[in-house]
Scaffold this motif. Structure first.
Motif, PDB file in Angstrom:
ATOM      1  N   TRP A 174       0.838  -1.205   0.000  1.00 33.38           N
ATOM      2  CA  TRP A 174       0.000   0.000   0.000  1.00 33.38           C
ATOM      3  C   TRP A 174       0.876   1.259   0.000  1.00 33.38           C
ATOM      4  N   TYR A 175       1.832   1.279   0.907  1.00 31.05           N
ATOM      5  CA  TYR A 175       2.717   2.438   1.059  1.00 31.05           C
ATOM      6  C   TYR A 175       3.454   2.749  -0.243  1.00 31.05           C
ATOM      7  N   ASN A 176       3.944   1.710  -0.883  1.00 29.21           N
ATOM      8  CA  ASN A 176       4.746   1.882  -2.098  1.00 29.21           C
ATOM      9  C   ASN A 176       3.926   2.294  -3.318  1.00 29.21           C
ATOM     10  N   THR A 177       2.612   2.151  -3.252  1.00 30.58           N
ATOM     11  CA  THR A 177       1.772   2.542  -4.383  1.00 30.58           C
ATOM     12  C   THR A 177       1.165   3.935  -4.203  1.00 30.58           C
ATOM     13  N   GLN A 178       1.391   4.555  -3.064  1.00 29.78           N
ATOM     14  CA  GLN A 178       0.831   5.883  -2.812  1.00 29.78           C
ATOM     15  C   GLN A 178       1.647   6.957  -3.537  1.00 29.78           C
ATOM     16  N   THR A 179       0.955   7.983  -3.974  1.00 31.97           N
ATOM     17  CA  THR A 179       1.649   9.124  -4.574  1.00 31.97           C
ATOM     18  C   THR A 179       1.748  10.201  -3.492  1.00 31.97           C
TER      19      THR A 179
END
Length: 67
Positions: free
Chosen positions: A61-66
């Protein structure tokens, strides 16, 4: 970027967390207060997931956030 950004912007991030993990309540999010270990623990509790699985989900989740 590290998790401190999530903690510092918790009020704004709570909505994104709730979209991803809808079983987390507003009370859960208030208790979590941006703490990653608390978030992982609540995901484990609400979804019946193993610790490693919850950690992986939070990482994904964290890595896909902008940010």
């Amino acid at each position: 970027m590290d998790w401190n950004r999530v903690e510092g912007n918790w009020m704004q991030v709570k909505g994104k967390i709730k979209e991803q993990w809808g079983k987390l309540t507003d009370d859960d999010l208030d208790v979590i207060a941006g703490k990653r270990d608390q978030l992982e623990g609540k995901i484990q509790e609400r979804y019946g997931k193993a610790k490693d699985e919850a950690r992986r989900e939070v990482d994904d989740w964290y890595n896909t956030q902008t940010w």
